[in-house]
Design a protein around this motif. Sequence first.
Motif, PDB file in Angstrom:
ATOM      1  N   ILE A  56       3.532  -8.115 -10.600  1.00  8.36           N
ATOM      2  CA  ILE A  56       2.507  -7.477 -11.437  1.00  8.36           C
ATOM      3  C   ILE A  56       3.157  -6.829 -12.660  1.00  8.36           C
ATOM      4  O   ILE A  56       2.696  -6.996 -13.807  1.00  8.36           O
ATOM      5  CB  ILE A  56       1.704  -6.424 -10.630  1.00  8.36           C
ATOM      6  N   ARG A  57       4.232  -6.079 -12.464  1.00  6.25           N
ATOM      7  CA  ARG A  57       4.904  -5.399 -13.575  1.00  6.25           C
ATOM      8  C   ARG A  57       5.446  -6.415 -14.593  1.00  6.25           C
ATOM      9  O   ARG A  57       5.362  -6.191 -15.802  1.00  6.25           O
ATOM     10  CB  ARG A  57       6.045  -4.496 -13.056  1.00  6.25           C
ATOM     11  N   TYR A  94      -4.495   0.616  -6.036  1.00  7.78           N
ATOM     12  CA  TYR A  94      -4.418  -0.462  -5.039  1.00  7.78           C
ATOM     13  C   TYR A  94      -5.120  -0.049  -3.744  1.00  7.78           C
ATOM     14  O   TYR A  94      -5.843  -0.840  -3.139  1.00  7.78           O
ATOM     15  CB  TYR A  94      -2.954  -0.819  -4.761  1.00  7.78           C
ATOM     16  N   ASN A  95      -4.890   1.197  -3.276  1.00  6.29           N
ATOM     17  CA  ASN A  95      -5.488   1.649  -2.020  1.00  6.29           C
ATOM     18  C   ASN A  95      -7.007   1.791  -2.126  1.00  6.29           C
ATOM     19  O   ASN A  95      -7.697   1.743  -1.115  1.00  6.29           O
ATOM     20  CB  ASN A  95      -4.841   2.964  -1.561  1.00  6.29           C
ATOM     21  N   GLN A  96      -7.538   1.936  -3.350  1.00  4.04           N
ATOM     22  CA  GLN A  96      -8.985   2.018  -3.523  1.00  4.04           C
ATOM     23  C   GLN A  96      -9.628   0.644  -3.769  1.00  4.04           C
ATOM     24  O   GLN A  96     -10.708   0.363  -3.267  1.00  4.04           O
ATOM     25  CB  GLN A  96      -9.341   2.947  -4.702  1.00  4.04           C
ATOM     26  N   TYR A  97      -8.943  -0.218  -4.569  1.00  7.18           N
ATOM     27  CA  TYR A  97      -9.585  -1.463  -5.007  1.00  7.18           C
ATOM     28  C   TYR A  97      -8.796  -2.726  -4.677  1.00  7.18           C
ATOM     29  O   TYR A  97      -9.236  -3.826  -5.043  1.00  7.18           O
ATOM     30  CB  TYR A  97      -9.812  -1.429  -6.535  1.00  7.18           C
ATOM     31  N   GLY A  98      -7.656  -2.591  -4.061  1.00  3.26           N
ATOM     32  CA  GLY A  98      -6.822  -3.769  -3.819  1.00  3.26           C
ATOM     33  C   GLY A  98      -6.215  -4.255  -5.133  1.00  3.26           C
ATOM     34  O   GLY A  98      -5.935  -3.451  -6.017  1.00  3.26           O
ATOM     35  N   TRP A  99      -6.045  -5.585  -5.293  1.00  2.16           N
ATOM     36  CA  TRP A  99      -5.420  -6.132  -6.499  1.00  2.16           C
ATOM     37  C   TRP A  99      -6.421  -6.339  -7.632  1.00  2.16           C
ATOM     38  O   TRP A  99      -6.059  -6.766  -8.724  1.00  2.16           O
ATOM     39  CB  TRP A  99      -4.734  -7.467  -6.186  1.00  2.16           C
ATOM     40  N   GLN A 100      -7.683  -6.043  -7.427  1.00  4.67           N
ATOM     41  CA  GLN A 100      -8.741  -6.308  -8.406  1.00  4.67           C
ATOM     42  C   GLN A 100      -8.491  -5.724  -9.799  1.00  4.67           C
ATOM     43  O   GLN A 100      -8.795  -6.388 -10.791  1.00  4.67           O
ATOM     44  CB  GLN A 100     -10.075  -5.813  -7.863  1.00  4.67           C
ATOM     45  N   ASP A 129       3.855   4.818 -10.947  1.00  2.00           N
ATOM     46  CA  ASP A 129       3.862   4.186  -9.615  1.00  2.00           C
ATOM     47  C   ASP A 129       2.793   4.805  -8.718  1.00  2.00           C
ATOM     48  O   ASP A 129       2.080   4.092  -8.000  1.00  2.00           O
ATOM     49  CB  ASP A 129       5.236   4.345  -8.944  1.00  2.00           C
ATOM     50  N   ALA A 130       2.669   6.148  -8.758  1.00  2.00           N
ATOM     51  CA  ALA A 130       1.701   6.842  -7.909  1.00  2.00           C
ATOM     52  C   ALA A 130       0.282   6.410  -8.241  1.00  2.00           C
ATOM     53  O   ALA A 130      -0.534   6.162  -7.338  1.00  2.00           O
ATOM     54  CB  ALA A 130       1.858   8.356  -8.064  1.00  2.00           C
ATOM     55  N   LEU A 131      -0.047   6.283  -9.526  1.00  2.00           N
ATOM     56  CA  LEU A 131      -1.405   5.868  -9.892  1.00  2.00           C
ATOM     57  C   LEU A 131      -1.645   4.408  -9.511  1.00  2.00           C
ATOM     58  O   LEU A 131      -2.738   4.058  -9.043  1.00  2.00           O
ATOM     59  CB  LEU A 131      -1.672   6.075 -11.385  1.00  2.00           C
ATOM     60  N   ALA A 132      -0.646   3.556  -9.686  1.00  2.00           N
ATOM     61  CA  ALA A 132      -0.800   2.152  -9.294  1.00  2.00           C
ATOM     62  C   ALA A 132      -1.093   2.043  -7.799  1.00  2.00           C
ATOM     63  O   ALA A 132      -1.989   1.286  -7.384  1.00  2.00           O
ATOM     64  CB  ALA A 132       0.452   1.372  -9.656  1.00  2.00           C
ATOM     65  N   ALA A 166       0.811  -1.216   0.000  1.00  2.00           N
ATOM     66  CA  ALA A 166       0.000   0.000   0.000  1.00  2.00           C
ATOM     67  C   ALA A 166       0.843   1.264   0.000  1.00  2.00           C
ATOM     68  O   ALA A 166       0.345   2.331  -0.358  1.00  2.00           O
ATOM     69  CB  ALA A 166      -0.926  -0.002   1.207  1.00  2.00           C
ATOM     70  N   THR A 167       2.103   1.177   0.389  1.00  2.00           N
ATOM     71  CA  THR A 167       2.939   2.379   0.507  1.00  2.00           C
ATOM     72  C   THR A 167       4.057   2.462  -0.520  1.00  2.00           C
ATOM     73  O   THR A 167       4.600   3.540  -0.738  1.00  2.00           O
ATOM     74  CB  THR A 167       3.583   2.452   1.905  1.00  2.00           C
ATOM     75  N   SER A 168       4.438   1.366  -1.146  1.00  2.00           N
ATOM     76  CA  SER A 168       5.567   1.382  -2.076  1.00  2.00           C
ATOM     77  C   SER A 168       5.388   0.338  -3.168  1.00  2.00           C
ATOM     78  O   SER A 168       4.880  -0.761  -2.911  1.00  2.00           O
ATOM     79  CB  SER A 168       6.857   1.106  -1.308  1.00  2.00           C
TER      80      SER A 168
END
Length: 197
Positions: A130-131, A181-187, A174-177, A119-121
């Motif tokens: 993922i990348r 993630y913080n809004q939807y998790g890995w979905q 990175d910031a958008l990813a 969630a932070t990095s």
Amino acid sequence: MRTRIALVTVFAVALIVTISTVSVARPAPSQSGATAPRQKPSSTTLLRGSTSEQAGQLVAFHAIASGRITGRRTESTITGLGQSLSLVAEQLAASGTKPAPVAAPAPAPAPAPVPVTDATSTATADWQCIRIHESSDRYNDPSAPSGAYGIVPVTWASYGYSGWPYQAPAAVQDALALRLYNQYGWQPWSSRFACGL
């Protein structure tokens, strides 16, 4: 060095004491002398009366100050002052007192490091997986979806960005990813299954 300073101080104090003694010993002018006009004394008047006494005191003062004549009282005064100053200098030297060093201010505590989590990095093993599955870990992957995280242009534009994700710097991607993630998790990433997320 301290002894020299003490001796110079002693002689200066003795000089001041002697000057004040000479000026106090000067006779006060009489009432009639105060109203009479003052005459300039000639060289012969210095040897007569009270002026010769003043001249004698001046000569004695000069002799005492220069060290040629030492009267018992002046000598004891100078000796007493010298001993007092020497004693103070010896006490200071023996005690070895030095000014206390000023303590440096304590450094401000460093802020607690932010724990590195998904969630932070994006510098975690999960994000690297993922990348790799989305773009072979290339930020400049032009395929659609594009960029390192395989973001679709509609999602990219919905967050206020223009152009394509692969055209943006790595820090912006990175910031958008992290935001997604913080809004939807890995979905949002179908590759999450391949990464076991």
